[in-house]
Design a protein around this motif. Structure first.
Motif, PDB file in Angstrom:
ATOM      1  N   ARG A 180       0.851  -1.190   0.000  1.00  0.00           N
ATOM      2  CA  ARG A 180       0.000   0.000   0.000  1.00  0.00           C
ATOM      3  C   ARG A 180       0.887   1.241   0.000  1.00  0.00           C
ATOM      4  N   ARG A 181       0.319   2.349  -0.450  1.00  0.00           N
ATOM      5  CA  ARG A 181       1.053   3.610  -0.499  1.00  0.00           C
ATOM      6  C   ARG A 181       0.215   4.684   0.155  1.00  0.00           C
ATOM      7  N   VAL A 182       0.876   5.497   0.956  1.00  0.00           N
ATOM      8  CA  VAL A 182       0.168   6.601   1.600  1.00  0.00           C
ATOM      9  C   VAL A 182       1.149   7.733   1.873  1.00  0.00           C
ATOM     10  N   GLN A 183       0.635   8.953   1.832  1.00  0.00           N
ATOM     11  CA  GLN A 183       1.419  10.124   2.211  1.00  0.00           C
ATOM     12  C   GLN A 183       1.138  10.393   3.692  1.00  0.00           C
ATOM     13  N   PRO A 184       2.073  10.035   4.582  1.00  0.00           N
ATOM     14  CA  PRO A 184       1.798  10.113   6.020  1.00  0.00           C
ATOM     15  C   PRO A 184       1.809  11.554   6.525  1.00  0.00           C
ATOM     16  N   HIS A 185       0.777  11.917   7.273  1.00  0.00           N
ATOM     17  CA  HIS A 185       0.672  13.275   7.800  1.00  0.00           C
ATOM     18  C   HIS A 185       0.722  13.332   9.328  1.00  0.00           C
ATOM     19  N   GLU A 202      -3.808   7.007  -4.605  1.00  0.00           N
ATOM     20  CA  GLU A 202      -4.491   6.241  -5.645  1.00  0.00           C
ATOM     21  C   GLU A 202      -6.012   6.331  -5.546  1.00  0.00           C
ATOM     22  N   PRO A 203      -6.631   6.092  -4.351  1.00  0.00           N
ATOM     23  CA  PRO A 203      -8.073   6.349  -4.278  1.00  0.00           C
ATOM     24  C   PRO A 203      -8.395   7.836  -4.145  1.00  0.00           C
ATOM     25  N   GLY A 204      -7.348   8.634  -3.797  1.00  0.00           N
ATOM     26  CA  GLY A 204      -7.561  10.066  -3.656  1.00  0.00           C
ATOM     27  C   GLY A 204      -8.410  10.422  -2.457  1.00  0.00           C
TER      28      GLY A 204
END
Length: 331
Positions: A180-185, A202-204
């Motif tokens: 999985r890919r995520v931009q961690p905040h 990807e799902p936005g």
């Protein structure tokens, strides 16, 4: 000027102290063997530790030996790298969890940070924690994973990871697949459980992941530009998600009823609802849940007469609950 023998003595004292801290009792012979010295040298070193304020007790028994006891004053402590990082992480978490010790924890964290080696200080400084909800007991999280994820939050680097299915052991999905890919905040602790809040490109959409189910992959992905979470408050955002709301921190289904109970018996179990006394045995309750069926079932647990004020969807949920309950009761 210090001499080589004095340096060797200091190193040996630190080694002795480290050994005394990892187990309760040490026979003198074993200590001498581990340190590569004589029993007599061990006795002298123990005396030196006592002079420095360490309460080293003599253990009686056929082998004799020593143990590190508790004293009235706190002497200097010795930690290895893992212990030092764990202590700093625990203090930083205590600062954020609202346990009533925030000021003391912050001062202790400052003290620990000042004496950490640079390589460890950088790891601790990278940990950014947000607290949401009440404290509680959660699942065990690997400290290395926490530090790795916090580093990606600070560096604004996309993280790639495997995610375990609920109830599955290990850190990989039950069905193998691409990471999985995520931009961690934000790294958030809620009720003793850790969550990563980030933007999934990807799902936005914004996603929330349990850290104890994550196994980060290397290398990290590309850098990204941060964006504010909906509403601007990550704590409120996470609380809303746990209520089943995609917007504000509010239940998606809210209703109002009148219960045939005194307010004193309703209020302790009203959660975040509002209980208003209407008389000695009548209480108006405004509350919510993630679905109408769940709200009806929650209100039914009060085991009292219920008058629905509104909305109609709550009445319909009670009617459906009644039909299902009748079927469950049988003929």
């Amino acid at each position: 000027m210090p001499t080589a023998p004095s340096t060797a003595t200091s190193t040996r004292l630190l080694s002795l102290l480290s050994l005394l801290q990892v187990r309760r009792d040490w026979p003198a012979e074993q200590l001498a063997h581990r340190l590569g010295v004589s029993d007599r040298t061990v006795r002298r070193d123990v005396d030196r530790l006592r002079e420095l304020g360490y309460p080293v007790r003599t253990a009686r028994g056929p082998d004799g030996g020593y143990r590190l006891g508790a004293g009235s004053d706190l002497p200097p402590l010795l930690f290895d790298d893992e212990q030092a990082v764990a202590l700093a992480v625990a203090l930083r978490t205590a600062v954020a969890t609202g346990a009533g010790i925030e000021e003391a924890a912050a001062r202790a964290l400052t003290t620990v940070r000042q004496v950490l080696p640079a390589r460890l200080r950088q790891r601790v400084d990278a940990l950014e924690v947000t607290a949401a909800g009440p404290p509680g007991a959660g699942d065990r999280v690997d400290t290395g994973v926490l530090l790795a994820l916090s580093a990606t939050v600070r560096s604004r680097e996309e993280v790639r990871f495997d995610y375990a299915a609920p109830g599955s052991p290990g850190g990989a999905e039950a069905v193998p697949g691409p990471p999985r890919r995520v931009q961690p905040h934000h790294l958030v602790v809620r009720s003793g459980r850790w969550y990563l809040v980030g933007w999934a490109p990807e799902p936005g959409e914004w996603r929330t992941y349990r850290v104890d189910r994550m196994t980060p992959r290397v290398p990290n992905g590309p850098r990204f530009s941060p964006r504010p979470v909906p509403g601007g408050d990550v704590g409120a955002f996470l609380e809303a998600r746990f209520k089943g709301s995609a917007g504000a921190d509010a239940w998606p289904c809210t209703g109002e009823v009148i219960l045939g109970l005194p307010a004193a018996r309703v209020a302790p179990f009203a959660g975040d609802g509002l209980a208003e006394a209407l008389g000695p045995d009548r209480t108006r309750l405004r509350t919510g849940s993630w679905s109408w069926a769940a709200l009806a079932a929650t209100l039914a647990r009060f085991d009292a007469e219920i008058e629905v004020v509104g909305p109609p969807a709550l009445r319909d949920a009670f009617a459906d609950l009644s039909r299902r309950a009748a079927r469950a009761a049988g003929p």
